[in-house]
Design a protein around this motif. Structure first.
Motif, PDB file in Angstrom:
ATOM      1  N   ILE A   4     -25.519   5.539  80.611  1.00  0.00           N
ATOM      2  CA  ILE A   4     -25.374   6.746  81.439  1.00  0.00           C
ATOM      3  C   ILE A   4     -25.801   7.977  80.638  1.00  0.00           C
ATOM      4  O   ILE A   4     -26.404   8.903  81.181  1.00  0.00           O
ATOM      5  CB  ILE A   4     -23.922   6.866  81.963  1.00  0.00           C
ATOM      6  N   PHE A   5     -25.524   7.964  79.337  1.00  0.00           N
ATOM      7  CA  PHE A   5     -25.912   9.106  78.512  1.00  0.00           C
ATOM      8  C   PHE A   5     -27.434   9.184  78.346  1.00  0.00           C
ATOM      9  O   PHE A   5     -28.000  10.277  78.304  1.00  0.00           O
ATOM     10  CB  PHE A   5     -25.210   9.060  77.148  1.00  0.00           C
ATOM     11  N   ALA A  15     -26.140  16.845  84.345  1.00  0.00           N
ATOM     12  CA  ALA A  15     -25.051  17.179  83.426  1.00  0.00           C
ATOM     13  C   ALA A  15     -25.315  18.605  82.971  1.00  0.00           C
ATOM     14  O   ALA A  15     -26.443  19.094  83.076  1.00  0.00           O
ATOM     15  CB  ALA A  15     -25.019  16.237  82.231  1.00  0.00           C
ATOM     16  N   PHE A  27     -23.866  18.005  75.886  1.00  0.00           N
ATOM     17  CA  PHE A  27     -23.561  18.401  77.267  1.00  0.00           C
ATOM     18  C   PHE A  27     -22.048  18.397  77.472  1.00  0.00           C
ATOM     19  O   PHE A  27     -21.295  17.780  76.699  1.00  0.00           O
ATOM     20  CB  PHE A  27     -24.265  17.474  78.271  1.00  0.00           C
ATOM     21  N   ASP A  29     -18.480  17.494  78.818  1.00  0.00           N
ATOM     22  CA  ASP A  29     -17.821  16.271  79.282  1.00  0.00           C
ATOM     23  C   ASP A  29     -17.448  16.436  80.757  1.00  0.00           C
ATOM     24  O   ASP A  29     -16.969  17.492  81.180  1.00  0.00           O
ATOM     25  CB  ASP A  29     -16.563  16.001  78.452  1.00  0.00           C
ATOM     26  N   ILE A  30     -17.632  15.380  81.529  1.00  0.00           N
ATOM     27  CA  ILE A  30     -17.381  15.459  82.971  1.00  0.00           C
ATOM     28  C   ILE A  30     -15.881  15.590  83.278  1.00  0.00           C
ATOM     29  O   ILE A  30     -15.509  16.143  84.312  1.00  0.00           O
ATOM     30  CB  ILE A  30     -18.014  14.226  83.680  1.00  0.00           C
ATOM     31  N   HIS A  31     -15.030  15.099  82.383  1.00  0.00           N
ATOM     32  CA  HIS A  31     -13.576  15.203  82.544  1.00  0.00           C
ATOM     33  C   HIS A  31     -12.981  15.856  81.301  1.00  0.00           C
ATOM     34  O   HIS A  31     -12.377  15.174  80.450  1.00  0.00           O
ATOM     35  CB  HIS A  31     -12.940  13.812  82.761  1.00  0.00           C
ATOM     36  N   HIS A  37     -15.074  21.161  75.675  1.00  0.00           N
ATOM     37  CA  HIS A  37     -15.190  19.708  75.478  1.00  0.00           C
ATOM     38  C   HIS A  37     -16.655  19.331  75.696  1.00  0.00           C
ATOM     39  O   HIS A  37     -17.134  19.195  76.823  1.00  0.00           O
ATOM     40  CB  HIS A  37     -14.278  18.933  76.436  1.00  0.00           C
ATOM     41  N   LEU A  39     -19.969  16.832  74.431  1.00  0.00           N
ATOM     42  CA  LEU A  39     -20.376  15.569  73.809  1.00  0.00           C
ATOM     43  C   LEU A  39     -21.731  15.781  73.145  1.00  0.00           C
ATOM     44  O   LEU A  39     -22.654  16.312  73.771  1.00  0.00           O
ATOM     45  CB  LEU A  39     -20.486  14.471  74.872  1.00  0.00           C
ATOM     46  N   ASN A  86     -15.072   7.927  68.823  1.00  0.00           N
ATOM     47  CA  ASN A  86     -14.349   6.684  69.079  1.00  0.00           C
ATOM     48  C   ASN A  86     -15.270   5.499  68.830  1.00  0.00           C
ATOM     49  O   ASN A  86     -16.459   5.552  69.160  1.00  0.00           O
ATOM     50  CB  ASN A  86     -13.855   6.646  70.535  1.00  0.00           C
ATOM     51  N   GLY A  92     -10.536   3.353  72.144  1.00  0.00           N
ATOM     52  CA  GLY A  92     -10.689   3.760  73.538  1.00  0.00           C
ATOM     53  C   GLY A  92     -12.101   4.177  73.901  1.00  0.00           C
ATOM     54  O   GLY A  92     -12.295   4.948  74.846  1.00  0.00           O
ATOM     55  N   GLN A  93     -13.102   3.671  73.164  1.00  0.00           N
ATOM     56  CA  GLN A  93     -14.487   4.024  73.506  1.00  0.00           C
ATOM     57  C   GLN A  93     -14.828   3.500  74.896  1.00  0.00           C
ATOM     58  O   GLN A  93     -14.601   2.318  75.197  1.00  0.00           O
ATOM     59  CB  GLN A  93     -15.462   3.441  72.470  1.00  0.00           C
ATOM     60  N   GLU A  94     -15.349   4.397  75.734  1.00  0.00           N
ATOM     61  CA  GLU A  94     -15.686   4.036  77.121  1.00  0.00           C
ATOM     62  C   GLU A  94     -17.184   3.913  77.336  1.00  0.00           C
ATOM     63  O   GLU A  94     -17.636   3.090  78.128  1.00  0.00           O
ATOM     64  CB  GLU A  94     -15.156   5.106  78.089  1.00  0.00           C
ATOM     65  N   VAL A  95     -17.943   4.754  76.656  1.00  0.00           N
ATOM     66  CA  VAL A  95     -19.397   4.751  76.831  1.00  0.00           C
ATOM     67  C   VAL A  95     -20.021   4.263  75.521  1.00  0.00           C
ATOM     68  O   VAL A  95     -19.822   4.878  74.464  1.00  0.00           O
ATOM     69  CB  VAL A  95     -19.918   6.162  77.186  1.00  0.00           C
ATOM     70  N   HIS A 101     -17.291  13.927  70.154  1.00  0.00           N
ATOM     71  CA  HIS A 101     -16.600  14.898  70.995  1.00  0.00           C
ATOM     72  C   HIS A 101     -16.375  16.169  70.175  1.00  0.00           C
ATOM     73  O   HIS A 101     -15.888  16.099  69.043  1.00  0.00           O
ATOM     74  CB  HIS A 101     -15.217  14.373  71.416  1.00  0.00           C
TER      75      HIS A 101
HETATM   76  P1  5GP Z   1     -15.330   7.817  74.829  1.00  0.00           P
HETATM   77  O1  5GP Z   1     -13.980   7.414  75.324  1.00  0.00           O
HETATM   78  O2  5GP Z   1     -16.368   6.749  75.042  1.00  0.00           O
HETATM   79  O3  5GP Z   1     -15.291   8.344  73.427  1.00  0.00           O
HETATM   80  O4  5GP Z   1     -15.722   9.076  75.707  1.00  0.00           O
HETATM   81  C1  5GP Z   1     -16.587   9.016  76.790  1.00  0.00           C
HETATM   82  C2  5GP Z   1     -16.567  10.383  77.421  1.00  0.00           C
HETATM   83  O5  5GP Z   1     -17.668  10.494  78.285  1.00  0.00           O
HETATM   84  C3  5GP Z   1     -15.304  10.665  78.264  1.00  0.00           C
HETATM   85  O6  5GP Z   1     -14.643  11.813  77.761  1.00  0.00           O
HETATM   86  C4  5GP Z   1     -15.860  10.858  79.665  1.00  0.00           C
HETATM   87  O7  5GP Z   1     -15.167  11.859  80.396  1.00  0.00           O
HETATM   88  C5  5GP Z   1     -17.309  11.224  79.414  1.00  0.00           C
HETATM   89  N1  5GP Z   1     -18.226  10.806  80.469  1.00  0.00           N
HETATM   90  C6  5GP Z   1     -18.298   9.580  81.035  1.00  0.00           C
HETATM   91  N2  5GP Z   1     -19.264   9.540  81.973  1.00  0.00           N
HETATM   92  C7  5GP Z   1     -19.820  10.783  81.988  1.00  0.00           C
HETATM   93  C8  5GP Z   1     -20.878  11.362  82.761  1.00  0.00           C
HETATM   94  O8  5GP Z   1     -21.505  10.732  83.607  1.00  0.00           O
HETATM   95  N3  5GP Z   1     -21.175  12.659  82.507  1.00  0.00           N
HETATM   96  C9  5GP Z   1     -20.515  13.393  81.565  1.00  0.00           C
HETATM   97  N4  5GP Z   1     -20.893  14.654  81.398  1.00  0.00           N
HETATM   98  N5  5GP Z   1     -19.514  12.880  80.813  1.00  0.00           N
HETATM   99  C10 5GP Z   1     -19.171  11.580  81.031  1.00  0.00           C
END
Ligand code: 5GP
Length: 116
Positions: A4-5, A15, A27, A29-31, A37, A39, A86, A92-95, A101
């Protein structure tokens, strides 16, 4: 497989990009979990910190310079900020596209919640 990044970096999906050069893109962070915040992401896909190589060292250092400059632009240099990466499940790495960050604009509290 494009993350996605990578799609954000290629401007295929939207973004709020605050900085981009030939090595990294930053860019919002979406949340967001803090008023600031951001990234900071290598343009080249690197899944995790486990996947960095000595060839990445210049670019990884550049991420810090970019983080510092964004913090200056956001006016949080003196108040302070946190840089965080992360790696894998326990963190807790999601992406799975390496990213730093940049968090600030409020008191961030302790680095880790205590378990007891
Ligand atoms: P992680 O937990 O992998 O370190 O953080 C992933 C971050 O990417 C999270 O804070 C999440 O809000 C952000 N994120 C996930 N998808 C998107 C997206 O599509 N756009 C943006 N701008 N941020 C995203």
């Amino acid at each position: 497989m494009s993350t996605i990044f990578s799609k954000i970096i290629a401007r295929e999906i939207p973004a709020e990009i605050v900085y981009q050069d030939d090595q990294v893109t930053a860019f919002k962070d979406i949340h967001p979990i803090a008023p600031a915040h951001i990234l900071i992401v290598p343009n080249r896909e690197i899944a995790t910190v486990n996947d960095v190589t000595p060839e990445d060292e210049q670019m990884l250092g550049h991420m810090f310079t970019v983080a510092k400059e964004i913090a200056q632009q956001m006016g949080i240099t003196e108040s302070g900020y946190r840089l965080l990466i992360n790696c894998n499940q326990d963190a807790g790495q999601e992406v799975f596209h390496l990213h730093m960050h940049l968090l600030g604009g409020r008191k961030l509290g302790p680095m880790l919640a205590r378990q007891d």
